[in-house]
Design an enzyme around this catalytic site. Structure first.
Site, mmCIF file in Angstrom:
data_model
loop_
_atom_site.group_PDB
_atom_site.id
_atom_site.type_symbol
_atom_site.label_atom_id
_atom_site.label_comp_id
_atom_site.label_asym_id
_atom_site.label_seq_id
_atom_site.Cartn_x
_atom_site.Cartn_y
_atom_site.Cartn_z
ATOM 1 N N HIS A 9 0.825 -1.206 0.000
ATOM 2 C CA HIS A 9 0.000 0.000 0.000
ATOM 3 C C HIS A 9 0.860 1.257 0.000
ATOM 4 O O HIS A 9 0.397 2.326 -0.345
ATOM 5 C CB HIS A 9 -0.904 0.017 1.237
ATOM 6 N N SER A 10 2.094 1.120 0.397
ATOM 7 C CA SER A 10 3.007 2.254 0.528
ATOM 8 C C SER A 10 4.138 2.143 -0.491
ATOM 9 O O SER A 10 4.846 1.130 -0.532
ATOM 10 C CB SER A 10 3.596 2.274 1.943
#
Length: 128
Positions: A9-10
């Site tokens: 997600h990052s």
């Protein structure tokens, strides 16, 4: 050589995990990050994952490692759309699995062995 794609997600997390895995793959393993959404925010992007898979695929297949939730769903969606069985998702801890996969890929091992190495990272305990 088998390639590795780290889906998170990052963007920062994916890039950091890829950096560590590349180092442990002694510069031979191809490890591509696919982190964040298409605008650099937290999230996932099938387009970024597809681009990373294309960049990592040296002809012997690609092992995907995903952090959680929609990253896993995105990986599964890509696999469903991919032709054949040249892209596999490892059920493994993100960093440890990426390091194990990169180390194995650096030896020239095949897709099944790199995938198995990533998944074996689940069994490596950090405490007694």
């Amino acid at each position: 050589m088998v390639g590795i794609v780290i889906i998170s997600h990052s963007r920062t997390l994916a890039e950091g995990a890829a950096e560590v895995a590349r180092e442990m793959g002694v510069g031979k393993a191809v490890v591509e990050p696919a982190g964040g959404d298409s605008e650099g925010r937290l999230g996932t992007s099938i387009d970024l994952v597809e681009q990373a898979v294309a960049a990592a695929d040296g002809g012997d297949g690609v092992v995907l490692l995903a952090d959680l939730g929609s990253s896993v769903l995105t990986a599964k969606m890509l696999i469903e759309d991919a032709a054949g069985d040249r892209v596999l998702l490892a059920d493994a801890p993100l960093v440890e699995g990426a390091v194990a996969a990169a180390s194995m890929a650096a030896t020239g091992a095949g897709l099944a062995a790199v995938h198995a190495a990533a998944e074996s990272a689940r069994d490596h305990r950090k405490t007694g």
